[in-house]
Design an enzyme around this catalytic site. Structure first.
Site, PDB file in Angstrom:
ATOM      1  N   GLY A   1    -105.322-106.703 121.056  1.00 24.65           N
ATOM      2  CA  GLY A   1    -104.034-107.500 120.984  1.00 24.65           C
ATOM      3  C   GLY A   1    -103.236-107.772 121.966  1.00 24.65           C
ATOM      4  O   GLY A   1    -102.175-108.306 121.977  1.00 24.65           O
TER       5      GLY A   1
ATOM      6  N   GLU B   1    -104.881 -97.906 116.172  1.00 22.19           N
ATOM      7  CA  GLU B   1    -103.626 -97.822 115.623  1.00 22.19           C
ATOM      8  C   GLU B   1    -103.450 -96.769 114.799  1.00 22.19           C
ATOM      9  O   GLU B   1    -102.475 -96.168 114.363  1.00 22.19           O
ATOM     10  CB  GLU B   1    -103.482 -99.280 115.148  1.00 22.19           C
ATOM     11  CG  GLU B   1    -103.298-100.337 116.001  1.00 22.19           C
ATOM     12  CD  GLU B   1    -103.564-101.751 115.487  1.00 22.19           C
ATOM     13  OE1 GLU B   1    -103.937-102.022 114.658  1.00 22.19           O
ATOM     14  OE2 GLU B   1    -103.972-102.606 116.537  1.00 22.19           O
TER      15      GLU B   1
ATOM     16  N   GLY C   1    -109.852-108.562 115.958  1.00 19.46           N
ATOM     17  CA  GLY C   1    -108.577-108.466 115.173  1.00 19.46           C
ATOM     18  C   GLY C   1    -107.958-109.879 115.073  1.00 19.46           C
ATOM     19  O   GLY C   1    -108.231-110.767 114.419  1.00 19.46           O
ATOM     20  N   GLY C   2    -107.096-110.357 116.131  1.00 16.29           N
ATOM     21  CA  GLY C   2    -106.377-111.653 116.219  1.00 16.29           C
ATOM     22  C   GLY C   2    -107.029-112.885 115.723  1.00 16.29           C
ATOM     23  O   GLY C   2    -106.593-113.652 114.806  1.00 16.29           O
TER      24      GLY C   2
ATOM     25  N   ASN D   1    -111.125-107.498 111.367  1.00 10.77           N
ATOM     26  CA  ASN D   1    -110.079-106.380 111.049  1.00 10.77           C
ATOM     27  C   ASN D   1    -108.770-107.082 110.757  1.00 10.77           C
ATOM     28  O   ASN D   1    -108.220-107.653 111.866  1.00 10.77           O
ATOM     29  CB  ASN D   1    -110.006-105.365 112.312  1.00 10.77           C
ATOM     30  CG  ASN D   1    -108.710-104.664 111.731  1.00 10.77           C
ATOM     31  OD1 ASN D   1    -108.194-104.333 110.741  1.00 10.77           O
ATOM     32  ND2 ASN D   1    -108.484-103.574 112.624  1.00 10.77           N
ATOM     33  N   TRP D   2    -108.203-107.598 109.452  1.00 13.54           N
ATOM     34  CA  TRP D   2    -107.179-108.285 109.489  1.00 13.54           C
ATOM     35  C   TRP D   2    -106.036-107.671 109.641  1.00 13.54           C
ATOM     36  O   TRP D   2    -104.854-108.159 109.300  1.00 13.54           O
ATOM     37  CB  TRP D   2    -107.384-108.721 107.997  1.00 13.54           C
ATOM     38  CG  TRP D   2    -108.605-109.918 107.645  1.00 13.54           C
ATOM     39  CD1 TRP D   2    -109.209-110.456 108.371  1.00 13.54           C
ATOM     40  CD2 TRP D   2    -108.710-110.624 106.457  1.00 13.54           C
ATOM     41  NE1 TRP D   2    -110.313-111.161 107.810  1.00 13.54           N
ATOM     42  CE2 TRP D   2    -109.939-111.504 106.645  1.00 13.54           C
ATOM     43  CE3 TRP D   2    -108.076-110.763 105.364  1.00 13.54           C
ATOM     44  CZ2 TRP D   2    -110.448-112.085 105.833  1.00 13.54           C
ATOM     45  CZ3 TRP D   2    -108.647-111.424 104.257  1.00 13.54           C
ATOM     46  CH2 TRP D   2    -109.805-112.208 104.451  1.00 13.54           C
ATOM     47  N   LYS D   3    -105.854-106.292 109.710  1.00 12.55           N
ATOM     48  CA  LYS D   3    -104.852-105.399 109.910  1.00 12.55           C
ATOM     49  C   LYS D   3    -103.959-105.708 108.547  1.00 12.55           C
ATOM     50  O   LYS D   3    -104.347-105.901 107.665  1.00 12.55           O
ATOM     51  CB  LYS D   3    -104.324-105.609 111.156  1.00 12.55           C
ATOM     52  CG  LYS D   3    -105.230-105.388 112.203  1.00 12.55           C
ATOM     53  CD  LYS D   3    -104.709-105.418 113.727  1.00 12.55           C
ATOM     54  CE  LYS D   3    -105.659-105.270 114.511  1.00 12.55           C
ATOM     55  NZ  LYS D   3    -105.231-104.606 116.118  1.00 12.55           N
TER      56      LYS D   3
ATOM     57  N   HIS E   1    -109.608 -96.357 114.081  1.00  9.41           N
ATOM     58  CA  HIS E   1    -108.890 -97.210 114.928  1.00  9.41           C
ATOM     59  C   HIS E   1    -107.842 -96.732 115.590  1.00  9.41           C
ATOM     60  O   HIS E   1    -107.083 -95.868 115.422  1.00  9.41           O
ATOM     61  CB  HIS E   1    -108.608 -98.583 114.005  1.00  9.41           C
ATOM     62  CG  HIS E   1    -108.078 -99.600 114.628  1.00  9.41           C
ATOM     63  ND1 HIS E   1    -106.967 -99.877 115.422  1.00  9.41           N
ATOM     64  CD2 HIS E   1    -108.735-100.908 114.764  1.00  9.41           C
ATOM     65  CE1 HIS E   1    -106.756-101.067 115.848  1.00  9.41           C
ATOM     66  NE2 HIS E   1    -108.096-101.814 115.820  1.00  9.41           N
TER      67      HIS E   1
ATOM     68  N   SER F   1    -109.386-108.194 122.121  1.00  8.76           N
ATOM     69  CA  SER F   1    -109.173-109.606 122.430  1.00  8.76           C
ATOM     70  C   SER F   1    -110.421-110.224 122.578  1.00  8.76           C
ATOM     71  O   SER F   1    -110.540-111.122 123.649  1.00  8.76           O
ATOM     72  CB  SER F   1    -108.222-109.524 123.722  1.00  8.76           C
ATOM     73  OG  SER F   1    -107.144-109.023 123.554  1.00  8.76           O
TER      74      SER F   1
ATOM     75  N   GLU G   1    -113.482 -99.812 121.543  1.00 10.18           N
ATOM     76  CA  GLU G   1    -112.488-100.582 121.775  1.00 10.18           C
ATOM     77  C   GLU G   1    -111.425-100.329 122.847  1.00 10.18           C
ATOM     78  O   GLU G   1    -110.710 -99.259 122.509  1.00 10.18           O
ATOM     79  CB  GLU G   1    -111.651-100.847 120.436  1.00 10.18           C
ATOM     80  CG  GLU G   1    -112.560-101.389 119.213  1.00 10.18           C
ATOM     81  CD  GLU G   1    -111.519-102.046 118.327  1.00 10.18           C
ATOM     82  OE1 GLU G   1    -111.620-103.181 118.083  1.00 10.18           O
ATOM     83  OE2 GLU G   1    -110.626-101.217 117.465  1.00 10.18           O
TER      84      GLU G   1
HETATM   85  C1  PEP Z   1    -108.730-104.427 116.922  1.00  8.76           C
HETATM   86  O1  PEP Z   1    -107.553-104.284 116.400  1.00  8.76           O
HETATM   87  O2  PEP Z   1    -109.949-103.964 116.303  1.00  8.76           O
HETATM   88  C2  PEP Z   1    -108.918-105.737 117.655  1.00  8.76           C
HETATM   89  C3  PEP Z   1    -109.947-105.825 118.434  1.00  8.76           C
HETATM   90  O3  PEP Z   1    -107.910-106.346 117.950  1.00  8.76           O
HETATM   91  P1  PEP Z   1    -107.869-107.828 119.019  1.00  8.76           P
HETATM   92  O4  PEP Z   1    -109.168-108.801 118.612  1.00  8.76           O
HETATM   93  O5  PEP Z   1    -106.666-108.646 118.379  1.00  8.76           O
HETATM   94  O6  PEP Z   1    -107.723-107.438 120.167  1.00  8.76           O
END
Ligand code: PEP
Length: 258
Positions: free
Chosen positions: A175, A99, A236-237, A11-13, A97, A215, A169
Site C-alpha cells: 500500500g 495487517e 491490494g489496491g 485482497n479487497w481488504k 497477512h 504495490s 509481501e
Molecule cells: C496486500 O495488502 O496484500 C497488498 C499487496 O496490497 P497493495 O497491493 O495495495 O500493496
C-alpha cells in the site's frame, strides 16, 4: 514465470459492500471470459462472500476469504470458521497477512493453527510472509521469512503441500507504492522455494505457487511476473478496479507465453 499455473488474487481488504462487490465481479468476469490460463481468486470482506460466491457461478473466478479462526465453532465473537467459509463455496483463505499480524497481534503459532484448520477443511491457505522495512535494513529479511514460513507451515503433511500458496509481501511495499525490484523479489522467492524443498521435497516445492504482493500494478507486473519463482500476485489496491486488476491477469497470462 515457470510452468506453474499463475495465480492472481485480489485482497479487497475492508472495501466494497456486497452490491459493489458483485458489480466488480461482473466487470472482471466480462473482461476475462470463461477461460483463462490464469487462476483468479477474489477475496472480498466476509459480508460480501455470499453475494460474490453467487456472482462467480459459471465464471472462471474463485472466491477466497481474508481470514478465519482455527476452531470449527464456539465462543469466538466476531470470528468465522473454515467450515462456514466452505459452506459459502469459498475455496481459498488469506492467512497471516501483515495487517493481521501487526494490527490484530496474530502470531506465528496462531497462524499455523489456522493453516492446518484450513487444510483440514479443504480450503487452500494463502500464507503471507514478509519483512518490515527495519528488518530489511538490518539485513534480516531471510531470517524473518524463514521463521514465518517454518512456523507457519509446521505440521503440514507433504501430501497437502501443493494445496498451500505462499505470498511474499515485503511489508514496506504494501500500500505504499514502493515495490521490491524484480531481482529483490526473485531472490526471496528462490529462498522460499529452497525452504519449501527442504520441508516437502523438490517435487512438491516445484508445484507450489509463490505470489508476490506489495504495490503490484499494471506498470510493474510484467517485470515481476517474468521472474522464474514469481508465480503470480496478491493484489491490494489494484484489485479494487476491474481495469487494473484485469491488466494484471493479462500480464500473468503473457508471462506464461514468454
Ligand atoms: C496486500 O495488502 O496484500 C497488498 C499487496 O496490497 P497493495 O497491493 O495495495 O500493496
Amino acid at each position: 514465470m515457470s510452468k506453474r499455473t499463475p495465480l492472481i488474487a485480489g485482497n479487497w481488504k475492508m472495501n466494497k459492500t456486497a452490491t459493489e462487490g458483485v458489480e466488480l465481479v461482473q466487470a472482471i468476469a466480462a473482461a476475462v471470459g470463461i477461460e483463462s490460463a490464469v487462476q483468479i481468486v477474489l477475496c472480498p470482506p466476509f459480508t460480501a462472500l455470499s453475494a460474490v460466491s453467487a456472482a462467480v457461478e459459471g465464471t472462471h473466478l474463485a472466491v477466497g476469504a481474508q481470514n478465519m479462526h482455527d476452531k470449527v465453532n464456539g465462543a469466538f465473537t466476531g470470528e468465522v470458521s473454515a467450515v462456514m467459509l466452505r459452506n459459502l463455496h469459498v475455496t481459498h483463505v488469506i492467512l497471516g497477512h501483515s495487517e493481521r499480524r501487526s494490527i490484530f497481534g496474530e502470531d506465528d503459532a496462531f497462524i499455523n493453527r489456522k493453516v492446518l484448520a484450513a487444510l483440514e477443511a479443504s480450503l487452500k491457505p494463502i500464507l503471507c510472509v514478509g519483512e518490515l522495512l527495519a528488518e530489511r535494513e538490518a539485513g534480516t529479511t531471510k531470517d524473518v521469512v524463514r521463521r514465518q514460513l517454518e512456523l507457519g507451515l509446521q505440521g503440514v503433511p507433504a501430501n497437502k503441500a501443493d494445496q498451500v500458496i505462499i505470498a511474499y509481501e515485503p511489508v514496506w511495499a504494501i500500500g505504499t507504492g514502493k515495490t521490491a525490484t524484480p531481482a529483490m523479489a526473485q531472490e526471496v522467492h528462490a529462498f522460499i522455494r529452497q525452504l519449501l524443498t527442504a520441508q516437502f521435497g523438490a517435487e512438491s516445492a516445484g508445484r507450489m505457487r509463490i505470489l508476490y504482493g506489495g504495490s503490484m500494478k499494471p506498470d510493474n507486473a510484467d517485470a515481476l511476473l517474468a521472474e522464474h519463482d514469481i508465480d503470480g500476485g496478491l493484489i491490494g489496491g489494484a484489485a479494487l478496479d476491474a481495469k487494473g486488476f484485469v491488466a494484471l491477469v493479462q500480464s500473468a497470462a503473457k508471462s506464461l507465453a514468454a
